[in-house]
Scaffold this motif. Structure first.
Motif, PDB file in Angstrom:
ATOM      1  N   ALA A   1       0.826  -1.205   0.000  1.00  0.00           N
ATOM      2  CA  ALA A   1       0.000   0.000   0.000  1.00  0.00           C
ATOM      3  C   ALA A   1       0.863   1.259   0.000  1.00  0.00           C
ATOM      4  O   ALA A   1       0.630   2.197  -0.768  1.00  0.00           O
ATOM      5  N   ALA A   2       1.897   1.253   0.849  1.00  0.00           N
ATOM      6  CA  ALA A   2       2.749   2.433   0.945  1.00  0.00           C
ATOM      7  C   ALA A   2       3.480   2.674  -0.370  1.00  0.00           C
ATOM      8  O   ALA A   2       3.583   3.806  -0.860  1.00  0.00           O
ATOM      9  N   MET A   3       3.966   1.584  -0.962  1.00  0.00           N
ATOM     10  CA  MET A   3       4.704   1.701  -2.228  1.00  0.00           C
ATOM     11  C   MET A   3       3.782   2.248  -3.315  1.00  0.00           C
ATOM     12  O   MET A   3       4.155   3.146  -4.065  1.00  0.00           O
ATOM     13  N   THR A   4       2.567   1.687  -3.392  1.00  0.00           N
ATOM     14  CA  THR A   4       1.623   2.139  -4.412  1.00  0.00           C
ATOM     15  C   THR A   4       1.315   3.611  -4.225  1.00  0.00           C
ATOM     16  O   THR A   4       1.346   4.401  -5.176  1.00  0.00           O
ATOM     17  N   PHE A   5       1.032   3.971  -2.981  1.00  0.00           N
ATOM     18  CA  PHE A   5       0.693   5.364  -2.682  1.00  0.00           C
ATOM     19  C   PHE A   5       1.812   6.298  -3.121  1.00  0.00           C
ATOM     20  O   PHE A   5       1.595   7.272  -3.847  1.00  0.00           O
ATOM     21  N   PHE A   6       3.038   5.953  -2.716  1.00  0.00           N
ATOM     22  CA  PHE A   6       4.165   6.849  -2.992  1.00  0.00           C
ATOM     23  C   PHE A   6       4.435   6.939  -4.491  1.00  0.00           C
ATOM     24  O   PHE A   6       4.521   8.028  -5.061  1.00  0.00           O
TER      25      PHE A   6
ATOM     26  N   VAL B   1      18.770   7.962   9.667  1.00  0.00           N
ATOM     27  CA  VAL B   1      19.672   8.744   8.822  1.00  0.00           C
ATOM     28  C   VAL B   1      19.810   8.094   7.450  1.00  0.00           C
ATOM     29  O   VAL B   1      19.794   8.783   6.419  1.00  0.00           O
ATOM     30  N   LEU B   2      19.905   6.755   7.429  1.00  0.00           N
ATOM     31  CA  LEU B   2      20.024   6.064   6.146  1.00  0.00           C
ATOM     32  C   LEU B   2      18.778   6.302   5.297  1.00  0.00           C
ATOM     33  O   LEU B   2      18.880   6.547   4.082  1.00  0.00           O
ATOM     34  N   ALA B   3      17.604   6.260   5.935  1.00  0.00           N
ATOM     35  CA  ALA B   3      16.362   6.497   5.182  1.00  0.00           C
ATOM     36  C   ALA B   3      16.387   7.889   4.567  1.00  0.00           C
ATOM     37  O   ALA B   3      16.080   8.070   3.380  1.00  0.00           O
ATOM     38  N   LEU B   4      16.803   8.880   5.357  1.00  0.00           N
ATOM     39  CA  LEU B   4      16.865  10.246   4.825  1.00  0.00           C
ATOM     40  C   LEU B   4      17.880  10.328   3.697  1.00  0.00           C
ATOM     41  O   LEU B   4      17.652  10.984   2.676  1.00  0.00           O
ATOM     42  N   ALA B   5      19.021   9.629   3.864  1.00  0.00           N
ATOM     43  CA  ALA B   5      20.066   9.698   2.841  1.00  0.00           C
ATOM     44  C   ALA B   5      19.574   9.105   1.524  1.00  0.00           C
ATOM     45  O   ALA B   5      19.757   9.709   0.458  1.00  0.00           O
ATOM     46  N   VAL B   6      18.921   7.947   1.568  1.00  0.00           N
ATOM     47  CA  VAL B   6      18.480   7.361   0.301  1.00  0.00           C
ATOM     48  C   VAL B   6      17.342   8.184  -0.308  1.00  0.00           C
ATOM     49  O   VAL B   6      17.278   8.335  -1.531  1.00  0.00           O
ATOM     50  N   LEU B   7      16.491   8.752   0.542  1.00  0.00           N
ATOM     51  CA  LEU B   7      15.422   9.592  -0.027  1.00  0.00           C
ATOM     52  C   LEU B   7      16.030  10.833  -0.676  1.00  0.00           C
ATOM     53  O   LEU B   7      15.548  11.315  -1.702  1.00  0.00           O
ATOM     54  N   SER B   8      17.103  11.337  -0.070  1.00  0.00           N
ATOM     55  CA  SER B   8      17.777  12.489  -0.665  1.00  0.00           C
ATOM     56  C   SER B   8      18.364  12.108  -2.013  1.00  0.00           C
ATOM     57  O   SER B   8      18.290  12.863  -2.978  1.00  0.00           O
TER      58      SER B   8
ATOM     59  N   TYR C   1      15.249   3.270  -4.297  1.00  0.00           N
ATOM     60  CA  TYR C   1      15.622   3.999  -3.085  1.00  0.00           C
ATOM     61  C   TYR C   1      14.537   3.829  -2.027  1.00  0.00           C
ATOM     62  O   TYR C   1      14.804   3.641  -0.847  1.00  0.00           O
ATOM     63  N   LEU C   2      13.293   3.896  -2.482  1.00  0.00           N
ATOM     64  CA  LEU C   2      12.186   3.724  -1.558  1.00  0.00           C
ATOM     65  C   LEU C   2      12.180   2.347  -0.953  1.00  0.00           C
ATOM     66  O   LEU C   2      11.915   2.174   0.234  1.00  0.00           O
ATOM     67  N   SER C   3      12.480   1.331  -1.788  1.00  0.00           N
ATOM     68  CA  SER C   3      12.403  -0.019  -1.239  1.00  0.00           C
ATOM     69  C   SER C   3      13.465  -0.192  -0.169  1.00  0.00           C
ATOM     70  O   SER C   3      13.252  -0.922   0.793  1.00  0.00           O
ATOM     71  N   VAL C   4      14.606   0.509  -0.299  1.00  0.00           N
ATOM     72  CA  VAL C   4      15.588   0.473   0.786  1.00  0.00           C
ATOM     73  C   VAL C   4      14.992   1.116   2.025  1.00  0.00           C
ATOM     74  O   VAL C   4      15.035   0.559   3.125  1.00  0.00           O
TER      75      VAL C   4
END
Lengths: 524, 460
Positions: A163-168, B359-366, B409-412
């Motif tokens: 759900a989160a992946m789809t949303f994003f 911090v890692l989440a912020l880094a990959v989102l960046s 990046y999101l999946s990480v």
């Protein structure tokens, strides 16, 4: 307190609260929740003060907070109340403490992460609604995604990851083109005036070519249609609404979906007035398709959350219909629908969340609420009535104004020689209100009446929950009975917007119909 | 003159002195922590010296048309030394001998020489000094068999790149009769087959070093074979120095249509290839490799602009990208405790290691370019130049490419939050590791970049 300071506090208080909550000890402590709630309540008071003091005059540039951020690109952190965003501001400030109050004893509220995400979400929503600079708008518009997505991911149901992946990812599709449009507008500004600037006031003065304007308009509308959502861009909706925690769903349906409507009002219409005038009938039809689609699917839903999700799709369609009627009354109606739908859908979802907190997973089988928990039943019934647009509730005021305005607009188009398709669409939209009564009342009948089957006794509303629902009901009844004092604050902004579109299109509104020569060719 | 040579090149001299001292320390088998401490101290001194020179407006032509200290040289060296300092702090605990620091400093010295160079001779020396120690870094301090293969590929293709650059330089010399970059740039704008060939050869050499599609094939193996901190070094500092070297050559030069078209196509291919190939990766280092291919694409994309704001955009992009990569790698190793580099290690890491995971989440989102993180601003700076140069369609395609990037990046980021956090906080690991100093400094710098995005515009 000067306006700029208040606005700065609106943005920084939730962020400071989030930081504070992050460092507080999490273990079995009520302190983080109190900190979060306190900052939300202070923000509510500040926002209400801003709304109360805003007199509706919009002489020249809106003031507020204005700090240069990327000076060489003309990106200023420019935030102000300008009339159009007044309702959105109030709605956001109101719904956050309400949602947190209702989730007070849930499992997720024990986590500091949850509270911090809520506060960050609130700050980024304020940023989106108050932005007077296109780049700042975009930054906050995107920033909203991160906390919402993490809320679904960390606290959602079984399929939360999907759900989160789809949303994003679905939402990001719109943003990709939106960013291109933002940069293109900046470049157009550079070519025409010789300097970079992303201020709305500056961009509205530009003279765009038809092609450019069409590209910008389509990008903006696509991004907003996904956010709203609007048929056929709604397929992320059921999954996200059902998998998010109740508080997350409430915020998504109540506030996040309004970002789409706000984007159309704030970006699409003022920045691309010519294209808006030409494309309005098509988007009206899309909105009507959305209304019908949502209502028909909602009729067949057994799951209450899905039902609310599709009903929400249907109601958001009314907002878009009102906006693209390009007409004062309908625009006011659309803005009221923003408030009304926000409050109603949050109320419905929070009642369901109360049931879930009482009964656990068996809440889906609940019935005979009217005998076991009469107060809760009354509250639920009031929300249902507002949702089916019973007179004297906010739903009636807004949907009546939308349909009235849209009807006038369609009649004008018809009398000026266009095909009566638009008129037909409005008639369909009006008829669908019957369907909405159908599914909402069926929903009410299932929950409220019948033989009590669940063995566990059901506690009625306690004081905390009553305090949560009270402000929502107050808004519903107030708008239903006495909308005028609220309306006067946005009046000038609304009429300025309709004049902008009408004035720039070069032809009277009635003529901007299906048969418009250059719109028909390019619009497809 | 001698004083100028000393003062203008003081950062280089400091690094040179550091190499000698480290060699001595290595000979006498001194305490191995000493090397890291010296490294950090010297880099900090060098950075502050550069900052001082920057604010005094220092500029000098030390060796005519060969070594020139100007604003770009000062800023470029500052970026390299700053990122090097952050990197050094992050790898302080893992470094197990002085040799590691010697190789690192030699590579950084090469990067500094690239930034100073105004002629092809010093540029070439700088590039070689940059990449050869990196090769040595990859093969040493590890016992695994896969390393040799990756490192050998890197060495081989790196020397091919050197040959290409050298050949291009000799062609350019044939036209202009001078090794000055400025002379070459002037004659390039007049066109001509030999000029274009020279430009294409030099460019492909740089593309090979920077791992841009289709010259990227060495990168995944080389990155996967090395230790995580060496991978971070390759992906951040080596790549950044190569890109800045290209910016040094081209400055704000208006390029020919053919070159712009080639650059656009290659960088788009790189963006798409890197981002799409990264989606299916299961190990962190390979993910980093493909993501760095995509980022090389964005950086090369900046060369397609014709508005003259290329250098500023590249400086910003390189510093943000290098710092983010270093921080992401450090956080990953803090989470994984050095055990393998499978992405599965990240599952639910927020529950056990909230700070590095956050911090890692912020880094990959960046890196994915999600606002308001600095990676987004870096992309905006590049894209606004390209859009302003009239290349709307390629920019839209590049946006689409970065959309694919967001997927992995999101999946990480999602892996980190995949289980709900435990109520009782994990404690105890914070404070024991000096890598926190690096992460903290890097995050502070990135925050500065976010709050004052126009920083390079102000300083340049």
């Amino acid at each position: 307190m000067p306006e700029s300071l208040t606005i700065l506090l609106l943005l920084t208080l939730p962020l400071a609260g989030a930081l504070l909550v992050g460092v507080l000890p999490a273990r079995n402590s009520i302190l983080p929740r109190i900190v979060a709630m306190a900052s939300m309540l202070v923000v509510l008071v500040l926002a209400a003060g801003l709304f109360y003091n805003f007199d509706g005059t919009i002489a020249g540039e809106p003031l507020g907070l204005n700090v240069p951020w990327i000076a060489s690109l003309g990106v200023n952190l420019h935030l102000a109340v300008d009339g159009l965003n007044a309702y959105f501001l109030l709605l956001t400030a109101l719904l956050f403490p309400v949602v947190l109050g209702s989730a007070w004893r849930t499992r997720e509220a024990q986590f500091t992460l949850y509270l911090a995400l809520l506060l960050v979400l609130e700050a980024s929503l304020f940023g989106t609604f108050l932005a007077q600079n296109l780049m700042i708008f975009f930054v906050f518009w995107e920033a909203v995604l991160i906390p919402m997505c993490l809320l679904i991911l960390a606290f959602g149901g079984e399929q939360r990851r999907q759900a989160a992946m789809t949303f994003f990812l679905y939402t990001l599709v719109g943003s990709v083109l939106l960013l291109a449009a933002v940069l293109l507008l900046g470049v157009e500004g550079l070519h025409q005036t010789g300097r970079w600037s992303f201020e709305f006031g500056h961009l509205e003065q530009l003279h765009l070519g038809w092609e450019t304007e069409l590209f910008v308009f389509c990008s903006i509308v696509l991004a907003c249609a996904i956010k709203c959502p609007l048929f056929p861009f709604h397929s992320w909706l059921p999954l996200s609404y059902c998998e998010a925690p109740f508080s997350g769903t409430a915020l998504m349906a109540g506030v996040l979906s309004k970002m789409g409507a706000f984007g159309i009002l704030k970006l699409a219409l003022p920045l691309c007035p010519e294209v808006s005038a030409v494309m309005a009938p098509y988007l009206e039809m899309l909105a009507v398709a959305s209304i019908v689609h949502g209502a028909v699917i909602a009729l067949r839903q057994e799951d209450f959350r899905r039902l609310v999700a599709y009903a929400s799709l249907s109601h958001m369609g009314y907002i878009v219909l009102g906006i693209f009627s390009l007409q004062n009354t309908a625009m006011h109606g659309a803005l009221f629908q923003v408030l009304s739908h926000g409050v109603t859908v949050v109320g419905l979802l929070l009642v369901l969340s109360v049931l879930e907190q009482r009964l656990g997973t068996s809440w889906r089988q609940v019935n005979a609420l009217a005998t076991s928990a009469p107060h809760l039943a009354i509250v639920l019934m009031l929300f249902i009535l507002a949702s089916v647009a019973l007179p004297l509730t906010s739903g009636f005021t807004s949907e009546f104004m939308i349909l009235f305005g849209a009807f006038q607009h369609a009649m004008a188009a018809w009398t000026s020689g266009a095909l009566p398709i638009q008129l037909g669409a409005v008639v369909v939209a009006a008829t669908v209100m019957v369907l909405s009564a159908g599914y909402m009342l069926r929903f009410g009948r299932t929950i409220l009446f019948g033989e009590s089957s669940c063995g566990t006794p059901l506690w009625d509303l306690n004081l905390r929950e009553a305090m949560v629902f009270f402000p929502l009901l107050l808004v519903i009844v107030w708008i239903g009975i006495w909308p005028n004092p609220i309306m006067t604050r946005v009046g000038p902004a609304v009429s300025r917007l309709t004049q902008q579109v009408a004035g720039k299109s070069g032809l009277p509104l009635a003529l901007s119909s299906l048969t418009s020569p250059d719109g028909g060719a390019n619009g497809r | 003159m001698a004083a100028d040579l000393l003062y203008g090149l003081l950062p280089e001299h400091l690094l040179l002195g550091l190499i000698f001292i480290l060699m001595l320390l290595d000979m006498f088998r001194a305490n191995r922590q000493l090397g890291g401490a010296l490294f950090a101290a010297v880099l900090a001194v060098g950075s502050s010296l550069l900052l001082y020179q920057l604010f005094r407006g220092y500029s000098i032509e030390l060796v005519p048309s060969e070594i020139v200290i100007d604003r770009f040289a000062l800023l470029g060296r500052l970026v390299i030394l700053g990122c090097g300092l952050v990197f050094g702090l992050c790898s302080l605990m893992q470094a197990n001998s002085c040799k590691y620091w010697i190789l690192l400093v030699s590579s950084l010295l090469g990067a500094l020489i690239i930034m100073d160079s105004a002629g092809f001779a010093s540029l070439f020396i700088g590039i070689e000094m940059l990449s050869l120690p990196a090769f040595a870094l990859m093969v040493s301090f590890t016992g695994s068999a896969g390393t040799g293969e990756g490192a050998f590929k890197y060495l081989l293709l790196s020397s091919v790149a050197s040959a290409l650059i050298l050949f291009g330089i000799s062609l350019a010399y044939g036209v202009t009769g001078s090794l000055a970059i400025r002379a070459f740039a002037a004659s390039l704008s007049s066109g001509g087959v030999q000029n274009l060939t020279a430009a294409f050869l030099v460019l492909s050499g740089f593309f090979l070093k920077g791992a841009v599609f289709p010259f990227h094939a060495w990168a995944p193996d080389a990155y996967a074979g090395a230790r995580l901190q060496v991978t971070a070094f390759l992906a951040s500092l080596v790549k950044g120095a190569v890109v800045l070297g290209l910016a040094r050559i081209l400055t704000s030069l208006l390029l020919n249509g053919e070159i712009v078209a080639t650059i656009t196509v290659l960088s788009l291919a790189s963006i798409f290839y890197g981002n799409i190939a990264a989606i299916r990766q299961t190990t962190f280092k390979r993910l980093l490799a493909y993501s760095s291919i995509a980022h090389a694409g964005y950086m090369m994309f900046a060369l397609a602009d014709s508005t003259g704001a290329r250098v500023e955009a590249l400086l910003y992009y390189v510093s943000v990208y290098a710092l983010t990569t270093i921080i992401a790698c450090t956080c990953f190793s803090l989470i994984s405790h050095g055990e393998g580099d499978s992405l599965d290690l990240l599952d639910g890491a927020f529950a056990t290691h909230p700070v590095p995971a956050g911090v890692l989440a912020l880094a990959v989102l960046s890196m994915a370019g999600i606002p308001p993180l600095p990676g987004f601003l870096a992309k905006v700076f590049i894209f606004k130049n390209v859009v302003a140069s009239g290349l709307l369609l390629p920019s839209v395609l590049a946006f689409l490419g970065s959309y694919f990037g967001a997927v992995f990046y999101l999946s990480v980021a999602f892996r980190l939050f995949s289980t709900a956090p435990a109520v009782d906080d994990a404690t105890g690991e914070v404070g024991k590791n000096t890598a926190w100093g690096g992460v903290l400094l890097g995050t502070a710098l990135l925050t500065l970049f976010t709050l004052v995005p126009g920083i390079f515009n102000l300083l340049l």
